[in-house]
Scaffold this motif. Structure first.
Motif: not given
Lengths: 206, 202
Positions: B62-75
């Motif tokens: 709902k948040v990371l994929a739509p905004l294209g922020l996949d690289f923040l997923s670890f943190i």
């Protein structure tokens, strides 16, 4: 002082090895060792991340409030791991696919948290850096040994090059497929511990 | 519904966190000296896994994929895990002191258990899989099934190992192998046994 630094670097490679003596960071040590190449990449990544995070935490150690230190440590490590993971994706994509989730799992690698808590929180940046390099290399050494045995006997190759010559296969030599499978990694680490403790007798349990 | 059960069974036996992926090894080896504490830790892992994995699933889709922020997923994943572990600890302490007393010491440890973080990372990998694949996680329900299955699989493994180690106390093991060495070989043999499940067609 120089002597102490020397100790911080050398101690973890053999006498106080993080994998076979302190039993830290086992998860990734087992999972990435079916071939030599990912094992080396993993060993190097962990070495760099341990050294860098040790330096950062050691610089910050007097400003971190004690109660939230775990979260601060996790964030520092997670940021470094993200950088390494992005670099691998850009320059060594096939290796990063092979390592899959295990590169992300460096965050929860116990070696990192262990060294940050036990060493970087009490020592200056330079000592912490050496300690990080030492522990990373100790970890990498075990990875390389296990991966060497598994790749050599499991697929007759080293770093992807055929080592066992064709005439051996012609005379009935077979690769031991069992070496590639997961259980063998555990048994091999067990054997490494066995050898290590036969040499360092004072580590044996009563 | 069928997919729900096959994913559950698959993640308990075939894709067992310990025997197939070696996740959560550190606490697995350290806290498996007797069955009772192993049960406590196993229960705590199932509990935390069941909460963090669906939360991370929602965060990812709902948040990371739509905004294209996949690289923040670890943190973000590790922050969610550490935060939820802290929260769960406080809630359990307030509402069920007896449960807190039995789980208490294990809860903070779980924040750095690779099985929890690994579960979230596998979930992230499997979102895009073909829905017909038994490993695929296509909806919120699937993420709950995967969380439950991987938690139970981990708990099952640690309880089994603890039971074996209790018996092993009386065995005459060669000196350099005593303790950790023989434990590794035992886990290796158990993993070998679990390999049988990989032929299971679900």
């Amino acid at each position: 002082m120089a002597n102490k630094n020397n100790e911080a670097l050398k101690q973890p490679i053999w006498v106080n090895n993080p994998v076979v003596v302190q039993i830290l960071g086992i998860c990734s040590a087992l999972a990435v060792t079916s071939q030599l190449k990912p094992a080396i990449v993993m060993g190097l990544s962990v070495t760099i991340i341990v050294a860098m995070s040790n330096v950062i935490i050691s610089l910050l150690r007097n400003t971190i409030p004690n109660r939230i230190r775990i979260i601060v440590q996790l964030v520092v490590v997670a940021a470094l791991v993200t950088i390494v993971s992005e670099i691998l994706k850009a320059f060594a994509y096939d290796v990063s696919v092979q390592l899959s989730v295990y590169i992300g799992l460096i965050i929860t690698n116990c070696i990192l948290m262990g060294r940050l808590e036990a060493f970087a929180m009490q020592n200056g940046p330079w000592e912490s850096f050496l300690d990080g390099i030492g522990n990373g290399l100790g970890y990498a050494a075990i990875l390389v040994v296990v991966a060497f045995v598994r790749e050599l006997f499991g697929s007759g190759k080293l770093l992807g090059f055929q080592v066992v010559p064709q005439w051996c296969y012609d005379h009935g030599y077979l690769n031991n497929g069992f070496m590639i499978m997961a259980p063998m990694a555990l048994i091999l680490v067990g054997c490494v511990i066995w050898i290590h403790r036969s040499i360092n007798k004072d580590l044996q349990e009563k | 519904m069928e997919h729900f059960f096959s994913l559950l069974v698959r993640s308990i036996f075939v894709d067992n966190m310990i025997f197939a992926f070696f996740l959560g090894m550190c606490s697995f080896l350290a806290v498996s000296k007797n069955v009772k504490t192993a049960l406590g830790l196993g229960a705590a892992v199932i509990f935390v896994q069941l909460i963090t994995l669906p939360v991370n699933y929602l965060l990812q889709t709902k948040v990371l994929a739509p905004l294209g922020l996949d690289f923040l997923s670890f943190i973000l994943f590790i922050a969610v895990i550490a935060g939820i572990v802290q929260l769960v600890e406080m809630v359990v302490e307030k509402f069920s002191p007896s449960l807190y007393a039995s789980l208490g010491i294990f809860l903070p440890l779980i924040a750095v258990n690779c099985a929890i973080m690994g579960g979230s990372l596998f979930m992230q990998q499997r979102i895009g899989m073909d829905p017909a694949d038994t490993q695929a996680i296509a909806c919120f329900g699937d993420s709950v099934a995967f969380a439950l299955g991987s938690g139970i699989g981990w708990a099952l493994a640690i309880v089994c190992l603890a039971a074996i180690r209790e018996k092993l106390e009386y065995a005459d093991v060669p000196k350099p192998l005593k303790g950790v060495g023989i434990t590794f070989i035992t886990v290796g043999l158990m993993a070998l046994a679990f390999q049988c499940f990989s032929g299971l067609s679900i």
